[in-house]
Scaffold this active site. Sequence first.
Site, PDB file in Angstrom:
ATOM      1  N   SER A  66       5.591   4.357   2.658  1.00 52.50           N
ATOM      2  CA  SER A  66       5.802   5.705   2.911  1.00 52.50           C
ATOM      3  C   SER A  66       6.872   5.202   4.335  1.00 52.50           C
ATOM      4  CB  SER A  66       4.711   6.166   2.915  1.00 52.50           C
ATOM      5  OG  SER A  66       5.444   7.683   3.583  1.00 52.50           O
ATOM      6  N   GLY A  82       0.695  -1.520  -0.398  1.00 51.64           N
ATOM      7  CA  GLY A  82       0.141  -0.258  -0.010  1.00 51.64           C
ATOM      8  C   GLY A  82       0.814   1.402  -0.270  1.00 51.64           C
ATOM      9  N   CYS A  83       0.373   2.784  -0.252  1.00 50.15           N
ATOM     10  CA  CYS A  83       0.714   4.228  -0.039  1.00 50.15           C
ATOM     11  C   CYS A  83       1.434   4.352   0.976  1.00 50.15           C
ATOM     12  CB  CYS A  83       0.620   4.534  -0.410  1.00 50.15           C
ATOM     13  SG  CYS A  83      -1.387   4.641  -0.597  1.00 50.15           S
ATOM     14  N   TYR A  84       0.539   4.561   1.534  1.00 53.40           N
ATOM     15  CA  TYR A  84       0.886   4.308   3.177  1.00 53.40           C
ATOM     16  C   TYR A  84       2.300   3.592   3.669  1.00 53.40           C
ATOM     17  CZ  TYR A  84      -2.678   7.962   3.981  1.00 53.40           C
ATOM     18  OH  TYR A  84      -3.459   8.815   3.320  1.00 53.40           O
TER      19      TYR A  84
END
Length: 346
Positions: A154, A149-151
């Site tokens: 990061s 996932g994107c979060y």
Amino acid sequence: MIKAGIIGATGYTGAELVRILSRHPEVELVALTSRSYAGEGMAGVYPSLTGYTNLTCENLTPDEVMDRAEVIFIALPHGHAVPVATRARERGIKVIDLGADWRFRNARTYEEWYKIQHGNHELAARAVYGLPEIHREAIRSAGLVANPGCYPTSAILGLAPLLKGGYIDPATIIIDAKSGVSGAGREARVTSLFVECNESINPYGVASHRHTPEIEQELSALAGKEVKVTFTPHLLPISRGILSTMYATLVRPASTEELRRVYEKFYAGEPFVHLLPPGQWPHTRWVYGSNNCHLNLAVDTRTGRVVVASAIDNLTKGASGQAVQNLNLMCGFPETMALEVPGLCP
């Protein structure tokens, strides 16, 4: 030349895949599926792709895509990828899923957080979590890769060196993350309307966001012990980008300079993870449209805590760019192929 198909090509991540793969010298796109835009040219749906693809979106069955492709990207909402990927692996076709269906080694965790039955626990246990900076060698030999996932991308990249080295107390991690509106997808909804988002910022999914267990799974593996985090995402009135600011208590005194050396060693040779110079903090616009992750950190000596900031483009390193990075590893191409572009700035 590898033949690739995209199932769910007209969402934002699907379109980003087409944008990147259209300039990939070793990939031939042979199928783009879409129910909503079947019969329309991809460049008609996304005029920015004019001159880069002449493919038409088709309402194909997964098997029809597999008849053409050697590798498939699945860019569908969660809950739809399990039967598709299961069938693809039965046929010996490589799969990169951009959704959540294969991200959990224990599918029961997925069922608990996503409130649906998984359908293939055995294959879920064998899927490889596709964060190349952490799982590069496993990705090379994988048949099914779960794109992160994107979060989580990061956050994990921001915290990995500290947890792997045992520098922070795993029980004290706070992740304050902010994302552009494209992270909500292309489907029309009130919360994504311009007048609702503009000139405003708000938290959402507080103490309940589905990326929480994904982050905890990977951080726990890095730490060698169970990690629980406080994760709060926020919606920003920008198109794309994620900025995560993370806080944790140090287990012993350490200086910013010492921890910078830890990051430099951990990410030495990584093509897409960049530790910025001291005092230069990540901006989302510096990674816009790129597969890069920008990091920086500082120790707060008053509180004994470390602060880490991490910026990525949620559609590129946070989704489609990372998927192509995984494709390159799975197919034996140079890892950076089709991805060596700087962020768009200004």
